[in-house]
Design an enzyme around this catalytic site. Structure first.
Site, short mmCIF file in Angstrom:
data_model
loop_
_atom_site.label_atom_id
_atom_site.label_comp_id
_atom_site.label_asym_id
_atom_site.label_seq_id
_atom_site.Cartn_x
_atom_site.Cartn_y
_atom_site.Cartn_z
N GLY A 365 0.82 -1.20 0.00
CA GLY A 365 0.00 0.00 0.00
C GLY A 365 0.85 1.24 0.00
N VAL A 372 4.86 0.90 0.63
CA VAL A 372 5.21 -0.17 1.55
C VAL A 372 5.16 -1.49 0.80
CG1 VAL A 372 4.70 -1.24 3.76
CG2 VAL A 372 4.10 1.14 3.40
N LYS A 387 9.29 -0.15 4.10
CA LYS A 387 8.73 1.16 3.76
C LYS A 387 9.80 1.97 3.06
CE LYS A 387 5.54 3.19 5.99
NZ LYS A 387 4.64 3.76 6.95
N ASP A 483 1.14 11.13 14.75
CA ASP A 483 0.19 10.80 13.68
C ASP A 483 -0.63 9.58 14.05
OD1 ASP A 483 -1.17 11.13 11.37
OD2 ASP A 483 0.41 10.43 10.03
#
Ligand code: NAG
Ligand code: NAG
Ligand code: NAG
Ligand code: NAG
Ligand code: NAG
Ligand code: NAG
Length: 703
Positions: A365, A372, A387, A483
């Site tokens: 994704g 990733v 990543k 986040d």
């Protein structure tokens, strides 16, 4: 002397272009016969009597039509002010053709959102339409309804999987619904149907679209190019008999919206014709876009000899440059500082092999920071997630890598373990434990995924809370996550919640790479003081955790554009229900009343307390964990999350900007009465309607 001369020269030149533009249009209209519409507009500059705008849309001084700016959650409409006749005397839809140039500009380091749509609608106002994925066209109750009579072609830069969006860069034909009848990823065709390259709608470059309906074939077609040459290949086509959809008289124009991310949507020029071809627009004659120096880009474009728009060219040149430089250097060169960082460094070769060359098949994704990939480490069968982050500031990178590497020493069962890293030129690769069950948001919001029972949800919440407590208080130094959101909570094979991406938000401060999209976190999870001061604290993490709590219990996003305006901001909606004593009404209906009422109320109450506007009113993570473990009892009373009255905040974003433009029925009806004073002579329009053509384009702006 020289200067003033060139200024005069410029003025003369622009005057010439003005007449050049004026003349070819009027005679054409005369040829059509019948009463003339006063349709030629010298750019959008003098278009106030031709275009009706509402919402946040405006015609700017530089003669551009701006549908939205980068305020969140807004709608902008701009329609040709008079109705156009779409059906002939036997009541069948006539062919039409239109062409327009648009650009989607997004602030640096921000995510684009949401999209724009060419729109044919029975009204100019589209009352009660919603922002976000509804594109200002529909609302949650009328989408899909035959009584809308709306035909739109959307240019969408956000993937809303709940509406079947294929990606975040697509064109779709929408008949009466935001769920597209057909859609396709934006590409540019180069001469043949098979020779195509990616075309980014949100690159900021000017893109021209051609939309045609053929009433004999019942076919609606869309073409796209980043220049003035109309491609032969069709991007998107749809078999549909519009006689059944359109009414006799319709309005044509544009609608755009922003959601939890925002872009400025611009229309630079537009032409439209019923029963004939719309005039082509010449992109170099259109007024220039704001901010970016176009002339320089055009120069590069000419040198490169690519007939792509300026912005696209610059991006391609940069990418090409990077690529060449990388090829020349080739090196995996390990710099001295990297040796100091320790043994977690993987070689690029290892990771390339592990992920089958970073192939698309291994792509898991797109995270906020990059792609990733799934991989299997050679010689060990360990499954990992890799990543890949691009970064262009070397100094920042060194600092960041040491920071990340030191985070590799963080160990907690509710954190996704960082196994190691690798740097190759500007690319940073981070290797994590692989989480087979993916991210939490999929389970909460995607119908297709199995739903999570309350037991699992509560376990996930408790896990995330204890992971965050470890980051805040239990390690040698406090680490802020910055986040927290459902998308950053990953689930292992036993559905334990694990926080990922901690500390990564810091990367954005070091570099200026636009592909690192998130500057400060995600709207809806952003504490209000953070939006003001930009300074993250443990208590801004607690605020985001509060939003996550409510999300997990209610199964709704912090900002839900599907909902009625009262339900838009999740915290406010939960608070209203709490106040009215109907708190169980907010629980995710998918749980079907199979939940522990005490735990649910505890989670909701804690969510409200964490979501308080005032940082000092929020608990610490240690308190949160103790409340969740039922070691402490929550206070009986809950304070209003938004201390300032009047709904002044937008879950953390200053709402002042958005409120006046937010589409409520009353604001629309007010707009309507202002604007319908233009072009009310319907009879004249009726006569003119049979073949109406207009071309809203290009005043030349002094070139
Ligand atoms: C966007 O436009 C609205 C209304 O025109 C205005 O109130 C707001 O300040 C603007 N926002 C930005 C970020 O420029
Ligand atoms: C949705 O839009 C329709 C038509 O525009 C309107 O009649 C209806 O009241 C709206 N529904 C809501 C919930 O706003
Ligand atoms: C496609 O268009 C037709 C109108 O011809 C409409 O009735 C239908 O619901 C649409 N399908 C989808 C999937 O939106
Ligand atoms: C109306 O349009 C249809 C479809 O293009 C055509 O077949 C028909 O002849 C037209 N009728 C008139 C009266 O022009
Ligand atoms: C389109 O639909 C109309 C109205 O239902 C019908 O009269 C007409 O024949 C159809 N046109 C074609 C080309 O199928
Ligand atoms: C026909 C159609 O698209 N209906 C959708 C309208 O929006 C609601 C809420 O998102 C969906 O549940 C419907 O499927």
């Amino acid at each position: 002397m020289l200067n003033s001369f060139s200024l005069m020269e410029q003025k003369f030149f622009s005057l010439c272009v003005f007449f050049l533009l004026l003349y070819p249009v009027k005679p054409d209209l005369d040829n059509i016969g019948g009463p003339l519409l006063d349709v030629f507009i010298d750019g959008f500059g003098d278009a106030s009597n031709t275009m009706s705008v509402d919402g946040v849309a405006a015609i700017e001084k530089n003669r551009l039509l701006r549908l939205t700016n980068d305020s969140l959650g807004t709608v902008g409409h701009a329609f040709y002010s008079r109705p156009i006749r779409f059906k002939n005397s036997s009541g069948e839809a006539m062919s039409f053709s239109t062409s327009f140039a648009f650009a989607i500009l997004t602030g640096q380091g921000k995510q684009a959102g949401e999209g724009l749509a060419f729109t044919i609608s029975p009204t100019k106002e589209l009352p009660a339409s919603l922002p976000g994925p509804y594109l200002g066209l529909f609302n949650a109750s009328n989408n899909g309804s035959f009584s809308n009579h709306v035909v739109a072609v959307e240019f969408d830069t956000v993937q809303d999987s709940q509406f079947g969006d294929i990606d975040d860069n697509h064109v779709g034909i929408d008949i009466n619904s935001v769920v597209s009848n057909t859609s396709a990823t934006a590409v540019q065709f180069k001469g043949s149907d098979t020779n195509k390259v990616d075309l980014s709608l949100k690159s900021g470059g000017v893109i021209q679209a051609w939309i045609e309906y053929d009433s004999q074939l019942n076919q609606l077609e869309v073409k796209l190019a980043p220049d003035s040459s109309r491609p032969r290949s069709v991007l998107l086509s749809c078999k549909v008999n519009l006689s059944k959809i359109l009414q006799e008289y319709m309005y044509v124009g544009f609608s755009a919206s922003t959601g939890s991310s925002a872009s400025s949507h611009y229309i630079l020029g537009w032409s439209f014709n019923v029963n004939g071809d719309a005039k082509n627009l010449y992109l170099d004659k259109l007024p220039p876009l704001p901010t970016v120096p176009r002339s320089k880009k055009n120069h590069i474009a000419i040198i490169v000899g690519l007939s792509v728009s300026g912005a696209l060219a610059v991006i391609m040149v940069t990418v090409l440059g990077f690529y060449i430089v990388r090829k020349i250097k080739r090196a995996d060169a390990v710099e001295a500082w990297e040796h100091d960082i320790g043994p977690q460094r993987f070689s690029y070769k290892q990771l390339k092999k592990a992920t089958a060359g970073f192939g698309d098949r291994e792509l898991l994704g797109f995270g906020g920071f990059g792609r990733v990939y799934k991989g299997t480490l050679p010689n060990s069968d360990t499954q990992v997630a890799v990543k890949r982050i691009s970064h262009d500031s070397k100094q920042g990178l060194q600092e960041f890598v040491s920071e990340v590497a030191s985070m590799g020493r963080l160990r907690h069962r509710n954190l996704v373990q960082l196994l190691g890293w690798c740097r190759r030129q500007g690319d940073l690769l981070l290797v994590y434990d692989f989480m087979p069950n993916g991210s939490l948001d999929k389970y909460l919001f995607e119908e297709s995924k199995a739903f999570l029972s309350w037991e699992k949800r509560f376990k996930i919440i408790k896990g995330v809370a204890s992971g965050l407590l470890y980051l805040h208080e239990e390690w040698e130094q406090a680490v802020l996550h910055r986040d927290i959101k459902a998308g950053n909570v990953l689930l292992d094979s036993e559905f334990n919640g694990k926080l990922s991406d901690f500390g990564l938000a810091k990367l954005c401060e070091h570099g200026s790479n636009p592909s690192t999209t998130r500057v400060m976190g995600t709207p809806g999870y952003l504490a209000p003081e953070l939006a003001r001061t930009g300074k993250p604290t443990t208590s801004s993490d607690v605020f985001a955790f509060g939003a996550l709590l409510l999300e997990v219990v209610c199964g709704r996003r912090p900002m839900d554009f599907k909902a009625s305006p009262e339900g838009l901001v999740l915290v406010d909606w939960v608070w209203e229900n709490w106040r009215e004593g109907a708190i169980l009404d907010v629980v995710d209906p998918r749980l079907q009343d199979k939940f522990d009422e005490i735990e649910v109320v505890l989670a909701l109450k804690l969510g409200l307390i964490c979501s308080n506007d005032a940082p000092e009113a929020r608990p610490t993570m240690r308190q949160v964990v103790r409340y969740l473990e039922k070691e402490l009892v929550l206070p009986e009373e809950v304070a209003v999350p938004h201390g300032r009255k009047g709904g002044a905040t937008f879950s953390g974003i200053e709402f002042g900007d958005c409120t006046p433009s937010y589409p409520t029925t009353s604001s629309y009806s007010r707009k309507a009465s202002t604007w319908t004073s233009v072009g009310t002579n319907l009879d004249a329009d009726v006569e003119a309607g049979l073949t109406s053509e207009f071309s809203v384009s290009s005043g030349d702006d002094g070139r």
